[in-house]
Structures are given as C-alpha cells and as structure tokens.
Design a protein around this motif. Structure first.
Motif, mmCIF file in Angstrom:
data_model
loop_
_atom_site.group_PDB
_atom_site.id
_atom_site.type_symbol
_atom_site.label_atom_id
_atom_site.label_comp_id
_atom_site.label_asym_id
_atom_site.label_seq_id
_atom_site.Cartn_x
_atom_site.Cartn_y
_atom_site.Cartn_z
ATOM 1 N N GLN A 25 0.831 -1.206 0.000
ATOM 2 C CA GLN A 25 0.000 0.000 0.000
ATOM 3 C C GLN A 25 0.865 1.255 0.000
ATOM 4 O O GLN A 25 0.594 2.222 -0.717
ATOM 5 N N ASN A 29 1.034 4.079 -3.072
ATOM 6 C CA ASN A 29 0.555 5.441 -2.802
ATOM 7 C C ASN A 29 1.700 6.426 -2.567
ATOM 8 O O ASN A 29 1.500 7.480 -1.964
ATOM 9 N N SER A 31 3.098 8.502 -4.457
ATOM 10 C CA SER A 31 2.890 9.820 -5.061
ATOM 11 C C SER A 31 1.526 10.418 -4.728
ATOM 12 O O SER A 31 1.142 11.435 -5.301
ATOM 13 N N ASN A 32 0.799 9.790 -3.822
ATOM 14 C CA ASN A 32 -0.534 10.282 -3.444
ATOM 15 C C ASN A 32 -0.400 11.317 -2.334
ATOM 16 O O ASN A 32 0.006 10.985 -1.220
ATOM 17 N N ASP A 34 -2.563 12.698 -0.561
ATOM 18 C CA ASP A 34 -3.542 12.527 0.519
ATOM 19 C C ASP A 34 -3.269 11.282 1.361
ATOM 20 O O ASP A 34 -4.087 10.924 2.209
ATOM 21 N N TYR A 35 -2.147 10.647 1.120
ATOM 22 C CA TYR A 35 -1.846 9.381 1.795
ATOM 23 C C TYR A 35 -0.711 9.588 2.783
ATOM 24 O O TYR A 35 0.313 10.209 2.477
ATOM 25 N N ASP A 200 -6.887 9.805 6.621
ATOM 26 C CA ASP A 200 -6.424 10.411 5.367
ATOM 27 C C ASP A 200 -7.516 11.290 4.758
ATOM 28 O O ASP A 200 -7.262 12.413 4.303
ATOM 29 N N GLN A 201 -8.720 10.763 4.736
ATOM 30 C CA GLN A 201 -9.844 11.512 4.179
ATOM 31 C C GLN A 201 -10.098 12.775 4.985
ATOM 32 O O GLN A 201 -10.343 13.851 4.416
ATOM 33 N N ALA A 204 -7.458 15.401 4.114
ATOM 34 C CA ALA A 204 -7.667 15.953 2.777
ATOM 35 C C ALA A 204 -8.788 16.992 2.792
ATOM 36 O O ALA A 204 -8.688 18.056 2.151
ATOM 37 N N SER A 400 5.823 16.164 4.113
ATOM 38 C CA SER A 400 6.059 14.969 3.306
ATOM 39 C C SER A 400 7.183 14.120 3.889
ATOM 40 O O SER A 400 7.111 12.886 3.884
#
Length: 443
Positions: A25, A29, A31-32, A34-35, A200-201, A204, A400
């Motif tokens: 996982q 992810n 490059s995501n 929101d992760y 995560d949601q 975001a 990040s």
C-alpha cells in the motif's frame, strides 16, 4: 510439539503477509498527496493451555496488532496555514490582474493622449472642418474607453462574486463531508486500516477547507475534528453550521457562520473579498478621472465661442466612468475662440486654455497615476505571493518528510517481510517433517 510449530509458523506467515500488504500500500501510494505512510506493529500470542503445557505458560506465535499512520499535527497545521495564505494571495492577485487588464485594454490613457494630440492639430487651423471632426471623434472614443473600462470591471467583479459564491458552497459541502467522516471515525476500530483511511480523508478535507478560509482545528482522542472559522464553530462532531455570504452597500463582502458575522483571516474567500474592495477603489478613481475630463473640457467650452460665434456648449455629459459621453453633435460647436468672439474667428486662446488644462496636472497624469498605482500593487502582491509560496512549499516538504513514503525504506521492508514469510513457511515445513518422522517411527 509439531502442532505448535505449525501454528507458530502459520501465525508468522499471516503476520508477514499483513506487513507485506501494508508495504505494498505504501509503495502504491508513494505519489498520493492525501496518503500518510502506514506501519504495522506485532504482538506475541500466548497459549492459554494445552496437553503437557502450563496455562498461559508458552508463546504460540505472533499476530498483527495495529496499523499506525504517520502523522504530525503541528506540521499538518503549518501546511494548512501556509496553503491558506497562498490561496488568499492568489485570489487577490487574480482579481487585481483582471482589473488591470480591463483598464489597460480599454485604452483610457492612449485615448486621453490622442484627444490632446487632436486639440494640438486643431490649433494649426481652427476653422478646418476635418480637424474639428477629428477632435470630436477622439472625444467620443475617449468617453467610450471609460465605458469599456467600466464594463470590464463589471465582468471582473461578477467573476469574483461567482467564485466567492462557489467557494462558500464548497466550504459548506466540505464541512458536511467532514461531519460524516467524524461519524465514521467514531465507529471504526482504532488501529485498523479503515481508521487510517478515514484519517487520510479527514486531512484531505481539512486541507481543502483551509484553502478556502483560515480554519483552526481541535481533535479528540479518536481523531474526530472540530473546525472553527473566524472564531465561530463550523464543524463539531456530526454537526455543521452553514457559512453564508452577503454583499454590503459599498459592494464589499460580509461572511457569517450560523448568522454570526465573522472576519476571515486567510484563504481564497478573503483574497476574493480583498480583490473586490480593490476594484471598488479603482472604480472610484476612474469615476474621478472621468469627472476630471468632463469638467476640464466643459469649463473651457463655457469660457469660449464656437465657429459661429455662439457660446460654447458642454463637451461631455455625465460625471462618472459609466455615464460620460460626448455631448457635442458637430465639430463646429468646439469653442476654440474666447467668449464674445465673432463667427469664424481664428483666435485660439480658448483652445490653448483647454490644451493647457489637459496638459498641466491634467487627466493624462491622473490616468498614469491610476495605472502606476495598480501596477505597483500587483507587483508588490506578486512578490508577497511568491514569498508565501516558498514558505508553503517548505511546509509541504517538511510534512512529506514526516508522513510521506520513503521508497528506499519500503524496499528494505519488502525484502525483510518477504524473508520473514519464507522463514515462517520453513518452520511449517520443519514441523511437517518432524510429524512425518514420528509417524514413521510408529510404524
């Protein structure tokens, strides 16, 4: 004994597989934005009892305990705050640039210069009909440029209003989604993969809300968040309070949460409001410039006589940028001679007075000041926006580094957990071999 080894090997294989799933996982992810990176913790499994064992006296393998999500409340808050500042600056700068384009494309300053030039040409032959017609046409075009600029500012204001209304609707939609996320967070087992997804949601949604307005947040023990906007509570638990926008008499925006007036501290909604205020000021300046043009020309006309010896009539009608228009209907009505002069007089003293009034601290200088002030404001705000963008980028990099996926580390984990999985499989194989050997001895 072999049975216990099989169970231990099975538990190790299942735990390694869970760790491999989490690693996969993370890699998928990487490059995501929101992760947030996940890690998994393990705990020992103790046997409760069995043949030949003391109760709770032996270990029986391992099992996954919790899925931990990398998080930094401080860095998240800093990233949202700096992003909010950038969006405020961007929205204000966009509005100012649209206003500048409206004024420059209208060509007010060149039109004033052309009008002055046509007056200078008329001075060479005040009775020439074509020169008089040229002055009249340049005067008409000058008035039209003010109206074009006003229409351009109307479009810029309408665009700001549309974006602000859309932003308010978006903020209320995000608040509703956040409230539903809070409800889901309360229902999910802490330390599960579903909890990490919901967090995560949540983050975001908070990021998107911060881009619209400068929000402040507080969290409870399970990660549900309350959001305040301008000192008023927008979201708490499953409850939301609506954000609304109204327009004041002077055209500026006012915001309220649940009917209580608020003052935004940042975000694109504040930037749009600031741009709207700047356009209102620019409109006032254009009105003053239009009034100056009309007053200067009309005063000179009132002090002179036209080509037929009649008293000069107003050159322009209207006193604002939206209402100014050419009042004269023919070039012969331009009062080039002083009052009381006979028909066909070549005395241009009144025309010279108009040229002097236009040239000395006149409309051209005022128009230049307006454009210079607007250009300086845009330049200064561009510098500010770029500085804020650098700060926001730095905050994003720090976040990040704290919560993002490190592919080198994940590659190491992938190898480590793969070896653990293979080792557990080897334990199962050894247990099976032992069991087979025991059966063989029995024969």
């Amino acid at each position: 004994m072999s049975g216990s080894l099989i169970l231990i090997g099975k538990s190790g294989a299942m735990a390694a597989r869970s760790a491999l799933d989490i690693t996969a996982q993370n890699i998928a992810n990487a490059s995501n934005p929101d992760y947030a990176r996940r890690t998994i913790t393990m705990e020992e499994v103790a046997a409760r009892g069995g043949i030949g064992m003391e109760p709770a006296g032996a270990l029986s393998g391992v099992r996954p305990a919790q899925v931990l999500r990398s998080n930094s409340t401080f860095l998240q808050s800093e990233a949202r705050r700096t992003s909010s500042d950038v969006n405020r600056a961007d929205a204000e700068l966009s509005g100012l640039r649209n206003a500048e384009a409206a004024v420059e494309q209208a060509g007010i300053y060149p039109a004033i210069v052309d009008f002055e030039a046509s007056l200078s040409r008329l001075a060479s032959d005040p009775l020439d009909g074509s020169l008089r017609a040229a002055v009249l046409e340049d005067g008409r075009r000058l008035a039209q440029t003010f109206q074009i600029a006003t229409s351009g500012l109307d479009v810029a204001e309408a665009d700001i209003t549309f974006q602000t209304d859309a932003g308010v609707d978006q903020m209320n939609l995000l608040a509703s989604e956040l409230a539903r996320t809070n409800v889901s967070i309360a229902r999910v087992r802490p330390g599960s993969s579903n909890m990490a997804v919901l967090h995560d949601q949540r983050d975001a949604l908070l990021r998107d809300m911060a881009e619209l307005g400068g929000i402040t947040t507080t969290y409870d023990s399970v990660g549900r968040v309350s959001v305040q906007l301008g000192g008023e509570t927008l979201v708490t638990g499953a409850q939301t309070t609506a954000l609304s926008k109204s327009t004041n008499g002077d055209g500026s925006f006012a915001f309220a949460v649940g009917g209580n007036a608020i003052t935004l501290s940042s975000g694109s909604l504040l930037g749009a409001s600031q741009a709207r205020d700047a356009i209102a000021t620019l409109r006032t300046d254009l009105d003053a410039l239009a009034s100056q043009v009309a007053t200067t020309a009309n005063t000179a006309q009132g002090n002179g006589a036209d080509i037929n010896g009649a008293g000069g009539q107003p050159f322009f009608s209207g006193t604002t940028a939206a209402t100014i228009s050419l009042a004269l209907t023919s070039g012969g009505q331009i009062a080039t001679a002083p009052a009381g002069s006979p028909a066909g007089s070549r005395d241009i003293s009144n025309l010279q007075a108009l040229r002097g009034a236009m040239a000395t601290n006149g409309p051209a200088r005022s128009a230049d000041t307006i454009l210079f002030t607007l250009s300086s404001a845009i330049s200064a705000r561009t510098v500010t926006r770029d500085a804020l963008q650098t700060i926001a980028d730095t905050a994003g990099i720090a976040l990040s580094a704290e919560t993002g996926v490190d592919l080198d580390q994940e590659a190491t984990n992938l190898l480590r957990y793969q070896q653990a999985f293979e080792a557990s499989g080897r334990v199962i194989q050894v247990a099976a071999d032992i069991f087979d050997t025991m059966l063989g001895i029995g024969r």
